[in-house]
Design a protein around this motif. Structure first.
Motif, short mmCIF file in Angstrom:
data_model
loop_
_atom_site.label_atom_id
_atom_site.label_comp_id
_atom_site.label_asym_id
_atom_site.label_seq_id
_atom_site.Cartn_x
_atom_site.Cartn_y
_atom_site.Cartn_z
N UNK A 159 0.83 -1.23 0.00
CA UNK A 159 0.00 0.00 0.00
C UNK A 159 0.85 1.27 0.00
N UNK A 160 1.98 1.24 0.73
CA UNK A 160 2.85 2.41 0.76
C UNK A 160 3.42 2.69 -0.62
N UNK A 161 3.85 1.66 -1.31
CA UNK A 161 4.41 1.83 -2.65
C UNK A 161 3.37 2.40 -3.61
N UNK A 162 2.14 1.92 -3.51
CA UNK A 162 1.07 2.42 -4.39
C UNK A 162 0.80 3.89 -4.13
N UNK A 163 0.79 4.30 -2.86
CA UNK A 163 0.55 5.71 -2.55
C UNK A 163 1.72 6.58 -3.01
N UNK A 164 2.94 6.05 -2.91
CA UNK A 164 4.10 6.79 -3.40
C UNK A 164 4.02 6.97 -4.90
N UNK A 165 3.62 5.94 -5.60
CA UNK A 165 3.49 6.02 -7.06
C UNK A 165 2.44 7.05 -7.45
N UNK A 166 1.34 7.05 -6.74
CA UNK A 166 0.28 8.04 -7.00
C UNK A 166 0.78 9.45 -6.75
N UNK A 167 1.56 9.63 -5.72
CA UNK A 167 2.09 10.95 -5.37
C UNK A 167 3.07 11.45 -6.43
N UNK A 168 3.95 10.58 -6.90
CA UNK A 168 4.98 10.99 -7.85
C UNK A 168 4.43 11.22 -9.25
N UNK A 169 3.34 10.56 -9.60
CA UNK A 169 2.80 10.67 -10.96
C UNK A 169 1.77 11.78 -11.09
N UNK A 170 1.59 12.57 -10.07
CA UNK A 170 0.61 13.66 -10.11
C UNK A 170 1.31 15.00 -9.95
N UNK A 171 1.72 15.64 -11.07
CA UNK A 171 2.43 16.92 -10.97
C UNK A 171 1.57 18.03 -10.34
N UNK A 172 0.25 17.86 -10.39
CA UNK A 172 -0.62 18.89 -9.82
C UNK A 172 -0.45 19.02 -8.31
N UNK A 173 0.04 17.95 -7.68
CA UNK A 173 0.18 17.98 -6.22
C UNK A 173 1.13 19.08 -5.79
#
Length: 884
Positions: A100-114
């Protein structure tokens, strides 16, 4: 004394671009340069539902989350992204890292809008900041955090007078017991956890009894009693026990050379020969362990799962916290770690009397074969002794689960991948046996013996001349050696395991190797320029444990190199100064192999907790290079195989010291001292043990039947005297097994292709092709599926059920129980031996629960499926000249 809390100004900065290094360093000064608007406000109080969500995603406990939230204001968004970027690169293919941590990290890194509008993603930003704080102030692995403190007190003494005294006594006693009773079947040994258990009251006693007067020696002040017995002293004693509580490899070499039922070479009984070779074989591993620290010890991904039970026991005795935790059955558990250890230790001590002595059928619970003991097919498929072991519940003995690993410490992915491989091996064994491939139908389905063409054990004395060299004329008149189906399958997958390890490490661990090599090279350059080795912040500063260890002077690589060179000199003298009929050059070839394979095998073991045994590879290569000389094969195998085994064991101990923040020079000096004691004590016992009445025969006193020496002797003749040249290659009967080498490469490449095709598959991320290949390589009696399936049940209960539902309970008690059970078994086995088996020829319990093990095919170690042909043999006829 508690270590001072870390400063709130401690921050983390990214040092090099992600494709180059991917590590991060400690920086205490950057806070003053930070822009105020980049500093996030303190986080508001989380709701219960939000808290549970974060705990699940980041694999943290409520206590940990509370602490991480208190540091939230120090982590800016830019620093968070840099750290998460590096974490993702490091752990993308790491099966130990929580999904789950890896999935959330991937979501964070692939969203430049963040980065532009973080307010729109408050939950994700919060989680990633907390993960960044967690990874830099502690460890991203729950298993590490459960056992290892992220703080240190540099003023806490470690190498003290009482450590030296207790460690020396324990090293001598442990070496004596483990070497002497290693000749016995079954063997009796004392593990490091037993030493750790006994060391605690001794340490407390000396802390209370020794005077606290200060002495001055060569201008340095010291005292016999620096205060309370602490966790660093306790762990240093444990490490000394770890390196000495075993038998040296000369424990196999010397009896096989010296005793009349083997090679009967009198020179091997000389103490000078025994001690010189023991020193050479036992110190050579230190050099490699020290030179590979930057690859196998310093990186955070090298978790070494087997260390956690040892650390947990240490923590049980020395922790001052006792937080209540919610556990199974809706209960809140308040027992301390120390009390839980004592309860579970006592329970296992009492329980093991049944499978270990009173009701031994509980240990080898082949209940299906008891229905029809002489049913050959039933015994072959379900039997534990000489069978495949397809039994859903084959044992009630925890000790049987420890054949390959320490239960409760090895992660789920390692257990399940290896189990899948063992199932593949079972199917192959049954297929080969029923198809009579390589005439295996005339033999038991699963045995580690070599057989002749009548189905009897291969009598190597019938193919040797008066000087114990191979005699082809005698060989042609006797028989070719034949292997069981289990051994054929095992050898093929051993070859696959080696090529798979090299391929997998090249693809998935090349980053760690490059970073470690760069760090080693920088260290060498600094050593040349400055005359000493001192790491600064841009070298492998991956986690808090590495940073904390920077406070202590390191042991320079050149000192480890000197130990390696001196041990090689002992090895050359041990081989060349005695009539071994072997050139010392064989040691050079034997040491080159460990240098090549040490890092790949070490990386796999450091991540999975499962070792890659190199004995077959050493035998294969050594036998090919020095065909016809069993003595030379023994030395090659010793330096080619045992060197890696010892070096990785020493690396494991170095990781223990790393986790406990022991000064490296203290660890190094005490390891060498304990090993020196171990060498002299073990060497001094060899002639004594060989002098027992009927030693190394079935009629030996005290069951000193030497099972390991018999296997070693057979291997020496099989691989050294006969050599692989008569077994493998074009037109030879076992050449098909060489397909294992390309098979290992193919398995890893298929896995790599599937990962590329399905990059988001969590199932594929948990697959480990090296562990799959390791599974079927374990075949060869007495080991089979029955000795492994219990670990599947244990890991599913512990890691998948209890850990996920009662995380705090699992964190507090899992590794304490993992340490207590083997300790209870070892102490019980020693009591049974000395109280019941030694006096007056021994006492036994004569009833069905112990005697059923001797019935039918199980009692014979397995039955063949086919009868020997009427001519009296199978295969080519003796005297036909067709034996190659």
């Amino acid at each position: 004394m508690q270590a001072p809390a870390e400063k709130s100004s401690d921050v983390v900065e990214h040092i090099e671009d992600s494709h180059n290094r991917g590590v991060y360093a400690y920086d205490e000064d950057r806070t003053h340069k930070m822009n105020e608007k980049d500093i996030a406000p303190h986080v508001e109080v989380l709701s219960g539902e939000e808290e549970k969500h974060i705990e699940h995603d980041l694999d943290v406990t409520g206590y940990e989350l509370e602490d991480l939230e208190s540091k939230y204001s120090d982590m800016t968004l830019n620093r968070t992204r840099n750290i998460i970027q590096q974490l993702y690169l490091i752990h993308e293919n790491d099966q130990n890292f929580p999904r789950p941590t890896l999935e959330r990290m991937q979501e964070f890194l692939k969203s430049p809008q963040i980065m532009e509008t973080p307010d729109k993603y408050p939950e994700l930003v919060r989680e990633m900041k907390i993960e960044a704080i967690l990874a830099t102030s502690n460890s991203p692995y729950l298993e590490v955090r459960a056992n290892v403190d992220p703080t240190d007190d540099p003023t806490m003494p470690s190498l003290t007078f009482r450590v030296f005294i207790i460690g020396t006594i324990f090293a001598a006693i442990g070496s004596f017991i483990d070497t002497l009773f290693g000749f016995r079947q079954p063997a009796i040994s004392i593990g490091p956890n037993v030493a750790q258990l006994i060391a605690y009251p001794f340490g407390r006693l000396l802390a209370a009894a020794l005077p606290r007067h200060e002495f001055s020696t060569f201008g340095r002040k010291w005292t016999m009693n620096p205060g309370p017995f602490n966790k660093k002293e306790h762990m240093l004693i444990t490490i000394m026990a770890s390196v000495s509580f075993t038998a040296p490899y000369t424990f196999y070499i010397v009896p096989v050379q010296a005793m009349p039922m083997f090679f009967n070479q009198p020179f091997a009984r000389q103490f000078s020969y025994q001690i010189i070779n023991t020193l050479g074989t036992n110190f050579v591993g230190y050099g490699l362990a020290g030179l590979t620290r930057r690859f196998l010890v310093f990186p955070s991904v090298a978790v070494w799962p087997s260390t956690f039970s040892v650390i947990a026991l240490n923590k049980a005795f020395h922790t001052t916290t006792n937080e209540p935790v919610k556990g199974p059955f809706g209960r809140v558990f308040t027992a301390s770690r120390e009390r839980m250890f004592l309860y579970s230790f006592l329970a296992m001590f009492l329980y093991f009397w049944f499978p270990g002595y009173i009701f031994q059928a509980m240990s080898v619970f082949s209940w299906m074969t008891w229905i029809s003991p002489n049913n050959v097919a039933l015994s072959a498929v379900t039997g534990m002794t000489g069978g495949v072991g397809l039994n859903p519940w084959p044992t009630f003995d925890w000790n049987n689960l420890t054949v390959w690993l320490t239960p409760l410490t090895i992660p789920t992915f390692s257990i399940l991948n290896m189990f899948f491989g063992i199932l593949i091996g079972a199917v192959m064994c049954i297929g080969v046996w029923y198809g009579n491939g390589w005439n295996t139908g005339y033999l038991p389905i699963n045995s580690n013996y070599a057989f002749d063409n009548t189905g009897a054990s291969f009598n190597v004395s019938k193919i040797l001349d008066a000087d114990n060299n191979f005699d082809d004329a005698k060989y042609q008149q006797y028989s070719q050696p034949w292997m069981s189906a289990g051994y054929v399958v095992s050898f093929m997958w051993y070859f696959a395991l080696y090529s798979a390890t090299a391929t997998y490490v090249a693809i998935y661990h090349r980053r760690e190797i490059i970073v470690g090599a760069r760090s080693l090279w920088k260290s060498i350059k600094r050593s040349i320029k400055k005359g000493h080795v001192e790491d600064d912040e841009d070298d492998l500063a991956e986690d808090v444990h590495f940073r904390l260890m920077q406070k202590y002077p390191e042991v320079p690589e050149w000192q480890y190199l000197i130990v390696l060179l001196i041990s090689m000199v002992f090895g050359f003298v041990g081989v060349g100064a005695f009539p071994t009929h072997t050139t010392p050059a064989v040691l050079v070839f034997g040491i080159i192999m460990p240098i090549i394979v040490m890092i790949p095998c070490g990386l796999v073991q450091a991540v999975t907790g499962i070792a890659v045994p190199l004995n077959v590879l050493a035998e294969f290569i050594g036998g090919a290079l020095i065909a016809g000389n069993a003595n030379a094969l023994m030395y090659f195998k010793t330096y080619g195989y045992i060197t890696v085994y010892q070096a990785l064991a020493f690396s494991n101990d170095l990781k223990l010291a790393h986790y406990l923040k022991l000064p490296p020079r203290h660890t190094f000096s005490m390891q060498l001292w304990a090993t020196l004691i171990y060498c002299f004590v073990s060497s001094g016992i060899l002639n004594f043990a060989m002098g027992f009445k009927n030693a190394c025969t079935r009629d030996a006193s005290f069951k000193f039947t030497c099972p390991g020496q018999h296997t070693f002797f057979t291997s020496a003749v099989f691989w050294g005297t006969l050599s692989p040249k008569r077994l493998f290659g074009s037109g030879l009967r076992y050449n098909w097994m060489l397909f294992g080498f390309p098979l290992g490469v193919i398995v890893v490449l298929i896995y790599w292709g599937l990962r590329k095709a399905f990059p988001k598959s969590e199932f594929l991320r948990q697959v480990h092709p090296v562990m799959i290949c390791a599974g079927p390589s374990t075949w060869g009696s007495p080991y089979n599926l029955a000795y492994y399936i219990g670990n599947v049940y244990v890991v599913l209960l512990s890691f998948q059920y209890i850990r996920k539902r009662y995380t705090a309970f699992w964190v507090k008690y899992n590794y304490v129980i993992a340490a207590s059970f083997p300790t209870g078994i070892a102490v019980c086995a020693i009591v049974v031996f000395f109280a019941l088996e030694v006096p007056h020829g021994g006492y036994s319990v004569n009833w069905w629960g112990n005697n059923v093990l001797n019935n039918g095919c199980e009692g014979q170690g397995g039955c063949p499926r086919l009868d020997i042909p009427a001519v009296g043999y199978f295969g080519d006829a003796p005297g036909s000249g067709k034996f190659t």
